[in-house]
Design a protein around this motif. Structure first.
Motif, PDB file in Angstrom:
ATOM      1  N   UNK A 120       3.333  -0.993   3.701  1.00 20.45           N
ATOM      2  CA  UNK A 120       2.237  -1.586   2.947  1.00 20.45           C
ATOM      3  C   UNK A 120       1.048  -0.646   3.125  1.00 20.45           C
ATOM      4  N   UNK A 121       0.491  -0.167   2.020  1.00 19.36           N
ATOM      5  CA  UNK A 121      -0.655   0.740   2.090  1.00 19.36           C
ATOM      6  C   UNK A 121      -1.866   0.037   1.482  1.00 19.36           C
ATOM      7  N   UNK A 122      -2.874  -0.173   2.306  1.00 18.12           N
ATOM      8  CA  UNK A 122      -4.111  -0.869   1.941  1.00 18.12           C
ATOM      9  C   UNK A 122      -5.190   0.193   1.748  1.00 18.12           C
ATOM     10  N   UNK A 157       7.231   1.331  -1.004  1.00 21.08           N
ATOM     11  CA  UNK A 157       5.787   1.200  -0.785  1.00 21.08           C
ATOM     12  C   UNK A 157       5.253  -0.012  -1.546  1.00 21.08           C
ATOM     13  N   UNK A 158       4.445  -0.810  -0.856  1.00 20.28           N
ATOM     14  CA  UNK A 158       3.703  -1.895  -1.491  1.00 20.28           C
ATOM     15  C   UNK A 158       2.232  -1.543  -1.334  1.00 20.28           C
ATOM     16  N   UNK A 159       1.557  -1.202  -2.429  1.00 20.20           N
ATOM     17  CA  UNK A 159       0.131  -0.867  -2.347  1.00 20.20           C
ATOM     18  C   UNK A 159      -0.692  -2.107  -2.683  1.00 20.20           C
ATOM     19  N   UNK A 160      -1.711  -2.344  -1.868  1.00 14.71           N
ATOM     20  CA  UNK A 160      -2.513  -3.574  -1.996  1.00 14.71           C
ATOM     21  C   UNK A 160      -3.993  -3.218  -1.913  1.00 14.71           C
ATOM     22  N   UNK A 347       2.174  -1.156   8.323  1.00 16.65           N
ATOM     23  CA  UNK A 347       1.042  -1.502   7.469  1.00 16.65           C
ATOM     24  C   UNK A 347      -0.037  -0.462   7.735  1.00 16.65           C
ATOM     25  N   UNK A 348      -0.435   0.231   6.685  1.00 16.62           N
ATOM     26  CA  UNK A 348      -1.348   1.362   6.807  1.00 16.62           C
ATOM     27  C   UNK A 348      -2.680   1.006   6.146  1.00 16.62           C
ATOM     28  N   UNK A 378       4.619  -1.662  12.760  1.00 18.46           N
ATOM     29  CA  UNK A 378       3.578  -0.764  13.248  1.00 18.46           C
ATOM     30  C   UNK A 378       2.325  -0.938  12.396  1.00 18.46           C
ATOM     31  N   UNK A 379       1.179  -1.129  13.044  1.00 16.58           N
ATOM     32  CA  UNK A 379      -0.105  -1.242  12.347  1.00 16.58           C
ATOM     33  C   UNK A 379      -0.880   0.053  12.563  1.00 16.58           C
TER      34      UNK A 379
END
Length: 590
Positions: A120-122, A157-160, A347-348, A378-379
């Protein structure tokens, strides 16, 4: 099909040899990397750390491993250097075969991972009712490049886009909307009008306590679900989304989701109740916070701060004394939702380095709240530095205001148009405008991605728009230059079987092409797009040296023409792909 590239084959054989000498050894860190051409094509220094961990002589371990290492079909004789470095030099036929398979379209010097992970890329995270500013270029550009690199390598990849659409500012905005809204101005430029409302009401609230109480009442009504206030708030979000979509469209940034802060409101009370019931949070002076658990040295503990030589509590507040929640509460609920919904491995968060203290508290708090979950997820905080002006201070307009992102992008395109118009007078205005769009936006993005992301950098128009040096225009010109070679060559299709490399400049270019996949992997591992910038700049340099020393289209080079055209084509494809993962477009004519 996952291509077996030479460095991967060497790495696999090296790991097998280490296991043969040291059965049961963890070989995951036994890797090969490009090296100084003086020593070879690839190098591994991993045996020194393996030897150190076992109190062995690294040189002797290297000798033992090499005796078990069978790479004669790939390399010349493996050399042991220094305290235990292993140097590998590819055989010419292996280099040629790899280039030919790339030419046939079987790979482009990288392969999809055999162990895909979910990320997950924030990133970006602008605020509703405020103009996006120059600072957003960093999070947006770095985050978009990270997601592109990960996707290219075969990861999920889930971009949020965690939009700021909730909080105390909306009480002031609602008050302004109801009392001083200029409807025609809203229709002309919604964000400018919303910004005007906020500035006026905010100043009045600072000056008059009764005005602040009015704003608070509007906020309470919104939080309670008042229909009128909810309707106005939703209209503010819709108007803001128009701005976001326009700028993201120009930047080529895309998101799978845009779940704002408001999305998590229903969960916040439950988060705090759970933290209290588990003894992770406790009440203090009417508020609720998470305090140090004493498990870390004070200097490393983000829940402590040194005041006058004494370590005192600096808790992560999850509920304010007035009963309201804050960023920490929302972020805890967000992590919980993302893990339950998307089951990521990582989660990035691509957020300014100035927020590093917040993320340390967030990650540690979540780890104490859900320890089992954090063993498998992993955060990561991917921080970045500031954009500075020529005076070394944060980049501002001449009047001292924050630079709006839309204004910055407009200026980039206009400056690029002036440059293109001077260089390409034969093109129509429409052609020059399109080239200027690609060059201007690419220049801004590249200048932002080029430095180590944690460094501050100075914003300089002349430098970023230059057609020489490590800039996007230089790389875009290198690509267009190769395309012009093929236009001059006529109707010629590169032939994979024609590759024959003999000149040192040909070999240097070919070997640099082989390293593209290694650079992509390194950029993904460390979340550093600047690795790709450096690689592409070096690639363009190798191509220039090759082109100047190895004639491609001249009559005397007829016997080499097909081979060299193939090398040109591979270079163009790697330049194009490398710029694409940076979010930068190319043009075929400049």
């Amino acid at each position: 099909m996952i291509p077996v590239l030479p460095h991967k084959q060497i790495e696999s054989f090296l790991q097998q040899a280490v296991r043969a000498v040291l059965p049961g050894a963890d070989v995951s860190a036994v890797l090969v990397r490009p090296c100084d051409p003086t020593f070879g094509d690839y190098q591994s220094n991993a045996l020194m750390s393996v030897a150190k961990a076992r109190k062995m002589n690294p040189r002797q371990l290297a000798t033992d491993v090499v005796s078990k290492l069978e790479v004669s079909e790939l390399c010349e004789k493996v050399e042991i250097a220094g305290a235990g470095f292993l140097n590998f030099r590819l055989k010419p036929e292996v280099l040629n075969a790899t280039l030919q398979s790339a030419a046939r379209g079987e790979h482009l010097f990288f392969g999809k991972t055999s162990q895909p992970r979910t990320f997950v890329v924030d990133f970006s995270s602008p605020n509703v009712a405020k103009p996006m500013h120059v600072g957003h270029i960093r999070s947006t550009g770095i985050g978009d490049s990270i997601q592109r690199i990960l996707r290219l390598l075969g990861h999920q990849v889930v971009s949020d886009n965690h939009i700021g659409d909730w909080g105390t500012q909306f009480g002031k905005l609602l008050l302004g909307w109801k009392q001083i809204l200029d409807r025609p101005a809203l229709e002309r430029d919604a964000i400018a009008e919303l910004e005007r409302l906020y500035k006026i009401i905010n100043a009045e609230c600072d000056a008059t306590p009764s005005r602040l109480e009015e704003a608070k009442e509007e906020l309470v009504k919104l939080q309670a679900g008042d229909l009128e206030n909810m309707s106005i708030w939703q209209e503010m979000i819709r108007l803001s989304q128009v701005q976001f979509d326009t700028i993201y469209g120009r930047l080529g940034a895309k998101f799978d989701h845009a779940l704002g802060e408001s999305f998590y409101n229903p969960q916040l009370g439950g988060v705090v109740a759970d933290l209290l019931s588990r003894g992770i949070a406790r009440e203090s002076e009417g508020a609720v916070g998470v305090f140090s658990d004493g498990s870390m040295p004070p200097k490393e503990d983000p829940f402590l701060v040194n005041r006058d030589g004494e370590w005192v509590a600096d808790p992560a507040l999850v509920r304010k004394s007035d009963g309201g929640f804050n960023y920490m509460t929302t972020d805890l609920a967000t992590v919980d939702y993302r893990i339950k919904t998307w089951s990521p491995h990582e989660i990035v968060y691509v957020v300014d380095d100035r927020q590093s203290g917040h993320f340390k508290k967030l990650f540690l708090t979540f780890g104490r709240w859900q320890p089992v979950v954090t063993q498998r997820v992993k955060l990561v905080h991917v921080g970045f530095g500031k954009i500075l002006g020529d005076d070394g201070k944060p980049f501002k307009t001449r009047s001292g205001d924050t630079v709006k992102l839309s204004d910055l992008l407009n200026e980039a395109e206009e400056r690029a148009f002036q440059v293109v118009s001077e260089k390409s007078t034969e093109l129509t205005e429409a052609q020059r405008r399109e080239i200027a769009r690609v060059i201007g936006l690419g220049a801004v993005k590249y200048a932002d991605l080029l430095p180590n992301r944690q460094s501050d950098y100075i914003f300089n128009w002349d430098k970023m728009l230059a057609f020489s040096g490590n800039t996007a225009p230089y790389l875009q010109y290198a690509y267009a230059r190769i395309k012009s070679i093929f236009r001059k060559a006529g109707d010629v299709s590169p032939q994979p079987s024609a590759l024959s490399l003999s000149e040192p400049q040909e070999l240097a270019l070919a070997k640099h092409l082989l390293n593209f996949g290694l650079v992509l992997e390194a950029a993904a591992e460390d979340y550093r797009p600047n690795f790709i910038c450096t690689y592409l700049y070096e690639l363009a340099g190798h191509f220039t040296t090759f082109y100047e020393n190895c004639p491609v289209l001249k009559p005397e080079a007829a016997e080499f023409k097909a081979s060299r055209l193939q090398l040109c084509d591979l270079t163009a494809r790697v330049l194009n792909q490398g710029l694409e993962v940076l979010g930068i477009e190319v043009v075929e004519q400049m």
